[in-house]
Structure formats: C-alpha cells, structure tokens
Design a protein around this motif. Sequence first.
Motif, PDB file in Angstrom:
ATOM      1  N   ALA A  91       0.830  -1.199   0.000  1.00 16.09           N
ATOM      2  CA  ALA A  91       0.000   0.000   0.000  1.00 16.09           C
ATOM      3  C   ALA A  91       0.872   1.259   0.000  1.00 16.09           C
ATOM      4  O   ALA A  91       0.598   2.219  -0.737  1.00 16.09           O
ATOM      5  CB  ALA A  91      -0.934  -0.009   1.208  1.00 16.09           C
ATOM      6  N   LYS A  92       1.905   1.270   0.823  1.00  8.45           N
ATOM      7  CA  LYS A  92       2.794   2.441   0.880  1.00  8.45           C
ATOM      8  C   LYS A  92       3.515   2.649  -0.446  1.00  8.45           C
ATOM      9  O   LYS A  92       3.679   3.786  -0.910  1.00  8.45           O
ATOM     10  CB  LYS A  92       3.788   2.279   2.029  1.00  8.45           C
ATOM     11  N   HIS A  93       3.940   1.561  -1.061  1.00  9.55           N
ATOM     12  CA  HIS A  93       4.592   1.667  -2.358  1.00  9.55           C
ATOM     13  C   HIS A  93       3.607   2.180  -3.412  1.00  9.55           C
ATOM     14  O   HIS A  93       3.951   3.025  -4.251  1.00  9.55           O
ATOM     15  CB  HIS A  93       5.147   0.304  -2.781  1.00  9.55           C
ATOM     16  N   ALA A  94       2.363   1.696  -3.353  1.00 10.59           N
ATOM     17  CA  ALA A  94       1.326   2.154  -4.283  1.00 10.59           C
ATOM     18  C   ALA A  94       1.106   3.654  -4.158  1.00 10.59           C
ATOM     19  O   ALA A  94       0.976   4.375  -5.154  1.00 10.59           O
ATOM     20  CB  ALA A  94       0.032   1.397  -4.013  1.00 10.59           C
ATOM     21  N   ASP A  95       1.058   4.127  -2.934  1.00 15.19           N
ATOM     22  CA  ASP A  95       0.881   5.554  -2.691  1.00 15.19           C
ATOM     23  C   ASP A  95       2.060   6.346  -3.247  1.00 15.19           C
ATOM     24  O   ASP A  95       1.889   7.411  -3.857  1.00 15.19           O
ATOM     25  CB  ASP A  95       0.731   5.786  -1.193  1.00 15.19           C
ATOM     26  N   HIS A  96       3.250   5.816  -3.066  1.00 14.62           N
ATOM     27  CA  HIS A  96       4.470   6.499  -3.510  1.00 14.62           C
ATOM     28  C   HIS A  96       4.520   6.655  -5.025  1.00 14.62           C
ATOM     29  O   HIS A  96       4.972   7.699  -5.535  1.00 14.62           O
ATOM     30  CB  HIS A  96       5.694   5.720  -3.028  1.00 14.62           C
ATOM     31  N   ILE A  97       4.055   5.650  -5.766  1.00 14.11           N
ATOM     32  CA  ILE A  97       4.167   5.699  -7.227  1.00 14.11           C
ATOM     33  C   ILE A  97       2.954   6.360  -7.875  1.00 14.11           C
ATOM     34  O   ILE A  97       2.933   6.565  -9.084  1.00 14.11           O
ATOM     35  CB  ILE A  97       4.401   4.302  -7.841  1.00 14.11           C
ATOM     36  N   GLY A  98       1.930   6.674  -7.096  1.00 14.37           N
ATOM     37  CA  GLY A  98       0.826   7.462  -7.624  1.00 14.37           C
ATOM     38  C   GLY A  98      -0.345   6.694  -8.198  1.00 14.37           C
ATOM     39  O   GLY A  98      -0.966   7.146  -9.178  1.00 14.37           O
ATOM     40  N   VAL A  99      -0.695   5.553  -7.611  1.00  9.77           N
ATOM     41  CA  VAL A  99      -1.902   4.857  -8.060  1.00  9.77           C
ATOM     42  C   VAL A  99      -3.137   5.660  -7.666  1.00  9.77           C
ATOM     43  O   VAL A  99      -3.081   6.546  -6.809  1.00  9.77           O
ATOM     44  CB  VAL A  99      -1.996   3.425  -7.478  1.00  9.77           C
ATOM     45  N   SER A 100      -4.258   5.346  -8.298  1.00  9.85           N
ATOM     46  CA  SER A 100      -5.495   6.080  -8.039  1.00  9.85           C
ATOM     47  C   SER A 100      -6.245   5.548  -6.829  1.00  9.85           C
ATOM     48  O   SER A 100      -7.089   6.255  -6.251  1.00  9.85           O
ATOM     49  CB  SER A 100      -6.403   6.013  -9.266  1.00  9.85           C
ATOM     50  N   GLY A 101      -5.971   4.303  -6.467  1.00  8.30           N
ATOM     51  CA  GLY A 101      -6.638   3.699  -5.327  1.00  8.30           C
ATOM     52  C   GLY A 101      -6.057   2.329  -5.054  1.00  8.30           C
ATOM     53  O   GLY A 101      -5.297   1.777  -5.867  1.00  8.30           O
ATOM     54  N   ILE A 102      -6.398   1.767  -3.900  1.00  6.43           N
ATOM     55  CA  ILE A 102      -5.953   0.423  -3.539  1.00  6.43           C
ATOM     56  C   ILE A 102      -7.158  -0.406  -3.127  1.00  6.43           C
ATOM     57  O   ILE A 102      -8.224   0.119  -2.791  1.00  6.43           O
ATOM     58  CB  ILE A 102      -4.905   0.427  -2.402  1.00  6.43           C
ATOM     59  N   SER A 103      -6.946  -1.720  -3.133  1.00  7.75           N
ATOM     60  CA  SER A 103      -8.019  -2.639  -2.805  1.00  7.75           C
ATOM     61  C   SER A 103      -7.402  -3.883  -2.175  1.00  7.75           C
ATOM     62  O   SER A 103      -6.218  -4.174  -2.370  1.00  7.75           O
ATOM     63  CB  SER A 103      -8.773  -3.016  -4.094  1.00  7.75           C
ATOM     64  N   SER A 104      -8.211  -4.603  -1.409  1.00  8.95           N
ATOM     65  CA  SER A 104      -7.723  -5.852  -0.820  1.00  8.95           C
ATOM     66  C   SER A 104      -8.846  -6.869  -0.740  1.00  8.95           C
ATOM     67  O   SER A 104      -9.954  -6.561  -0.290  1.00  8.95           O
ATOM     68  CB  SER A 104      -7.153  -5.625   0.583  1.00  8.95           C
ATOM     69  N   VAL A 105      -8.534  -8.069  -1.178  1.00 16.65           N
ATOM     70  CA  VAL A 105      -9.492  -9.174  -1.126  1.00 16.65           C
ATOM     71  C   VAL A 105      -9.730  -9.603   0.319  1.00 16.65           C
ATOM     72  O   VAL A 105      -8.879  -9.385   1.190  1.00 16.65           O
ATOM     73  CB  VAL A 105      -8.973 -10.363  -1.962  1.00 16.65           C
ATOM     74  N   VAL A 106     -10.889 -10.181   0.579  1.00 20.20           N
ATOM     75  CA  VAL A 106     -11.136 -10.808   1.867  1.00 20.20           C
ATOM     76  C   VAL A 106     -10.196 -12.009   1.992  1.00 20.20           C
ATOM     77  O   VAL A 106     -10.096 -12.831   1.084  1.00 20.20           O
ATOM     78  CB  VAL A 106     -12.605 -11.273   1.974  1.00 20.20           C
ATOM     79  N   LEU A 107      -9.501 -12.095   3.104  1.00 19.70           N
ATOM     80  CA  LEU A 107      -8.522 -13.159   3.283  1.00 19.70           C
ATOM     81  C   LEU A 107      -9.189 -14.536   3.365  1.00 19.70           C
ATOM     82  O   LEU A 107     -10.371 -14.658   3.734  1.00 19.70           O
ATOM     83  CB  LEU A 107      -7.718 -12.913   4.557  1.00 19.70           C
ATOM     84  N   THR A 108      -8.416 -15.556   3.034  1.00 18.32           N
ATOM     85  CA  THR A 108      -8.919 -16.924   3.128  1.00 18.32           C
ATOM     86  C   THR A 108      -9.216 -17.299   4.568  1.00 18.32           C
ATOM     87  O   THR A 108     -10.198 -17.980   4.865  1.00 18.32           O
ATOM     88  CB  THR A 108      -7.885 -17.909   2.543  1.00 18.32           C
ATOM     89  N   TYR A 109      -8.366 -16.853   5.480  1.00 18.36           N
ATOM     90  CA  TYR A 109      -8.521 -17.192   6.894  1.00 18.36           C
ATOM     91  C   TYR A 109      -8.771 -15.924   7.702  1.00 18.36           C
ATOM     92  O   TYR A 109      -8.010 -14.971   7.618  1.00 18.36           O
ATOM     93  CB  TYR A 109      -7.256 -17.882   7.417  1.00 18.36           C
ATOM     94  N   TYR A 110      -9.848 -15.938   8.468  1.00 18.98           N
ATOM     95  CA  TYR A 110     -10.128 -14.812   9.362  1.00 18.98           C
ATOM     96  C   TYR A 110     -11.086 -15.289  10.447  1.00 18.98           C
ATOM     97  O   TYR A 110     -11.809 -16.275  10.279  1.00 18.98           O
ATOM     98  CB  TYR A 110     -10.728 -13.631   8.596  1.00 18.98           C
TER      99      TYR A 110
END
Length: 295
Positions: A91-110
């Motif tokens: 996420a931090k790297h994504a912010d640094h390079i200038g992406v428009s947004g981030i997303s994350s899948v629901v984990l297999t285990y929770y």
Amino acid sequence: MPRFSGAWPALVTPFTNCDDVNVTVLREITEHLISKDVDGLYVGGTTGEGIFMSVAERNLIAETVIEQVNERVPVILHVGALSIKDAVALAKHADHIGVSGISSVVLTYYDSIESLYAYYSQIAQAVPDLPFLGYMFGGTVDAVPLMQKLMKIPSLVGAKYSGSNMFEFRQLVKLRQEDWTIFSGMDEQCLFAVMSGSHGNVGSTLNFMPGVYRKIRKCAEVGDYMNGMEIQNRANKITHIMQTYGFQGALKAVMNKIGFDCGAPRLPNLPLPEGGWKSLYTELEKYDFDEMIQI
C-alpha cells in the motif's frame, strides 16, 4: 474522494519461460487496453495472480503499469496479502508511485468481521489519503455487514463485488450516495449489475474483449435490455468455454491468440495441457470470438 466508473480489465500478468514477470509484454498489454478505450485498470488481483507473487514482483508490476499508463486512465492496485506487513508495504509503495486507489481481497482465513475490519483498517491507515476499496467474493463473507463496518474507515470509497447475488449487490450500492463506487466483478453478471446500479465492472475477459462490456453497459444505461442480454449471452458462451478448460490457463492461451505471449500461469494455477490450446481455439471460433474481440 473520487467515484470510479466504466469498464476495467482485471489486468492479466504475463510471465516469461523462466516464470519471471514479463515486463515487455506487460507494457504491450497495457498499451493495447488503453487503445481499446478502457476506463481504468485493476492490477494485481485474482486474475493478475498477485497473491502468488513476492512483494518485489508485485511492486515491479505496479511500477511498470503506472509508468506505461502515464496518467491516461486511473489504476487501482490490489494490495491484499496474507501478511499484514506485506499488505501495508504494498500500500505504501502504491501511494508512492501514484496509483489512483488500492483494494484488498477478503482473506482466506479470518476470525470474524471484526478481525477483517482490523486488517483493512491497518492497511488504510498506512495510506490515509489514498482511496480504498474492499474486494469480496459473494458467499465467502456476508458482504453487507462487512461493508457497513468498513464504512468507519475514512478513506473507504466502495468495493469490488465478485458474486452473483444481485440482491446483496444492490444493498452495497445503496449504502452511500456520494463518493461511492461499487464495481461488479463477475463478467457473466455485468448487465444485471448495471441494472442494479453498478458504477463500473472489473473483469478477467475484459483483457481481450473490453468493448463487449462497454457495449453491455451502454445498452443497460439507455434501457436497451434485449440487445444487452444478447451481447451478454454471447460473451458468457466464451467465458463458459474458458471455464471448462481451466480459466487461468485458458486466459493465458487466449491472450496468446490475440498476440500477447503471457507464458504459463503462476502455481498453483495450472497451464492448459498439451494440445489444449488448439482445442480451445476451435471451440472459441464457434462463438464468433474474432468478432467479439473487435467490438
């Protein structure tokens, strides 16, 4: 926070014969899709096989796509990982390079919705100014209570919902009016998702026939549901054939057919067996494949 919209390929990741990220082909696919007037790119998700790669590989893909796109379309990067430290680093790297947004899948285990909230919250807090979207498959978690909980996260702007339950989907759409994006993630349900209020669709088969889904969306938006259903059914026949061969392996073969050598899928995804490519191509031609990719 922005609202995202339109037809977005869930970008495929090409690999070399040595199972490294093929940067050259990745650039070529990205450029091809921009030339097809896609509305954005969703990078490193299930189709992109991000969860099967190292952080370094995922960063390389993100950097390559962002550089090639050069701000012509928005890019959302999937940063989900089993390790929260990896997810935060992505996420931090994504912010640094200038992406428009981030997303994350629901984990297999929770453990619970509370545990998922804690996971998502930590990712979002690491990059508080970057729009954040959930990413869930229908059936793996009760999506509505989860999204209601995630709405406590200030940077949450919506979700990608890869399920067929349009009743549940509609509830997600109605959770908020302003600055809200609910993407449909099941290509086979694109028309019904638009009818249910989707703001956009993210999908695997948009890698080779994005114009089909742009046309489906347009049909629904103007009320031409009969024509939209006819196009949806044609696209679904192609999707179904690919599923019978093993979707991820079939996708790599299809990308090869349209001129992009994507190599084999990353394990545990399997390639098509020997001889499978020719058989797949023969099946696809029965359903106007060449015509569909030209739309």
